[in-house]
Design a protein around this motif. Structure first.
Motif, short mmCIF file in Angstrom:
data_model
loop_
_atom_site.label_atom_id
_atom_site.label_comp_id
_atom_site.label_asym_id
_atom_site.label_seq_id
_atom_site.Cartn_x
_atom_site.Cartn_y
_atom_site.Cartn_z
N UNK A 17 0.86 -1.18 0.00
CA UNK A 17 0.00 0.00 0.00
C UNK A 17 0.89 1.23 0.00
N UNK A 18 0.60 2.18 -0.87
CA UNK A 18 1.37 3.41 -0.97
C UNK A 18 0.54 4.56 -0.40
N UNK A 19 0.92 5.03 0.78
CA UNK A 19 0.17 6.12 1.43
C UNK A 19 0.07 7.32 0.51
N UNK A 20 -1.10 7.94 0.51
CA UNK A 20 -1.33 9.12 -0.29
C UNK A 20 -1.68 8.83 -1.74
N UNK A 21 -1.69 7.57 -2.11
CA UNK A 21 -2.02 7.18 -3.49
C UNK A 21 -3.34 6.41 -3.49
N UNK A 22 -3.80 6.03 -4.66
CA UNK A 22 -5.11 5.38 -4.78
C UNK A 22 -5.05 3.88 -4.54
N UNK A 23 -6.12 3.37 -3.94
CA UNK A 23 -6.32 1.95 -3.73
C UNK A 23 -7.64 1.58 -4.37
N UNK A 24 -7.60 0.62 -5.28
CA UNK A 24 -8.82 0.13 -5.92
C UNK A 24 -9.30 -1.09 -5.15
N UNK A 25 -10.52 -1.01 -4.65
CA UNK A 25 -11.14 -2.11 -3.92
C UNK A 25 -12.18 -2.72 -4.85
N UNK A 55 -12.32 10.05 5.17
CA UNK A 55 -13.29 11.11 4.93
C UNK A 55 -13.97 10.84 3.59
N UNK A 56 -15.18 11.31 3.45
CA UNK A 56 -15.93 11.10 2.20
C UNK A 56 -15.15 11.63 1.00
N UNK A 57 -14.40 12.70 1.19
CA UNK A 57 -13.63 13.28 0.07
C UNK A 57 -12.46 12.39 -0.36
N UNK A 58 -12.09 11.39 0.47
CA UNK A 58 -11.03 10.45 0.10
C UNK A 58 -11.56 9.24 -0.66
N UNK A 60 -12.69 8.23 -4.02
CA UNK A 60 -12.54 8.78 -5.36
C UNK A 60 -13.60 8.23 -6.31
N UNK A 61 -13.82 6.93 -6.25
CA UNK A 61 -14.82 6.24 -7.06
C UNK A 61 -15.69 5.43 -6.12
N UNK A 62 -17.00 5.46 -6.35
CA UNK A 62 -17.92 4.77 -5.46
C UNK A 62 -18.98 4.05 -6.28
N UNK A 63 -18.64 2.86 -6.73
CA UNK A 63 -19.54 2.03 -7.53
C UNK A 63 -19.78 0.71 -6.82
N UNK A 64 -20.83 -0.02 -7.18
CA UNK A 64 -21.11 -1.29 -6.51
C UNK A 64 -19.97 -2.31 -6.60
N UNK A 65 -19.24 -2.35 -7.71
CA UNK A 65 -18.18 -3.35 -7.87
C UNK A 65 -16.77 -2.78 -7.70
N UNK A 66 -16.67 -1.47 -7.54
CA UNK A 66 -15.35 -0.85 -7.37
C UNK A 66 -15.47 0.40 -6.51
N UNK A 67 -14.66 0.43 -5.46
CA UNK A 67 -14.53 1.63 -4.64
C UNK A 67 -13.05 1.98 -4.67
N UNK A 68 -12.74 3.21 -5.08
CA UNK A 68 -11.35 3.65 -5.10
C UNK A 68 -11.19 4.74 -4.06
N UNK A 69 -10.14 4.60 -3.24
CA UNK A 69 -9.91 5.54 -2.15
C UNK A 69 -8.46 6.00 -2.15
N UNK A 70 -8.22 7.10 -1.44
CA UNK A 70 -6.86 7.55 -1.19
C UNK A 70 -6.38 6.85 0.08
N UNK A 71 -5.23 6.19 -0.01
CA UNK A 71 -4.69 5.43 1.12
C UNK A 71 -4.17 6.41 2.18
N UNK A 72 -4.63 6.27 3.42
CA UNK A 72 -4.13 7.17 4.47
C UNK A 72 -2.71 6.79 4.88
N UNK A 73 -2.10 7.61 5.70
CA UNK A 73 -0.78 7.30 6.26
C UNK A 73 -0.95 6.13 7.22
#
Length: 106
Positions: A17-25, A55-58, A60-73
């Motif tokens: 996991x790279x903090x501050x970068x995107x994580x695709x779930x 936070x909700x602003x972190x 990035x993408x919010x779909x049923x099969x994919x949620x993309x977030x910014x990885x926290x520290x």
């Protein structure tokens, strides 16, 4: 249900996991939706049970099969990624449900 997570910077799956970068779930019926205060995306340190709610602003993408977030520290260790939602397709559940993936990230 969470099937896998991908660190977008490194392209590693269920690994780095790279903090501050995107994580695709990737998974199914995971869209982060609902009024319950427990709804959200969490990183839970397995050893200390410390929970970081994004936070909700972190989200990035919010779909049923994919949620993309910014990885926290995050400190090194084993984490559970939890997506808590009331989403169930065309209806909103009364009670939230949790999708979890546990991995050991350096």
């Amino acid at each position: 249900m969470i099937l896998q997570v991908t660190d977008v910077k490194s392209d590693f799956v269920n690994d780095l996991l790279t903090s501050g970068r995107n994580l695709e779930i990737a998974g199914s019926t995971m869209k982060v939706t609902g009024e319950d205060p427990s709804v959200g995306v969490f990183f839970v340190n397995a050893a200390m049970q410390a929970r970081i709610k994004l936070e909700a602003s972190d989200i990035v993408t919010n779909n049923p099969s994919e949620v993309m977030v910014v990885i926290p520290e995050l400190a090194a260790g084993t984490y559970e990624i939890k997506v808590v939602t009331q989403y169930a397709g065309i209806i909103i559940l009364k009670e939230p449900r949790v999708a979890t993936l546990t991995e050991n990230w350096p």
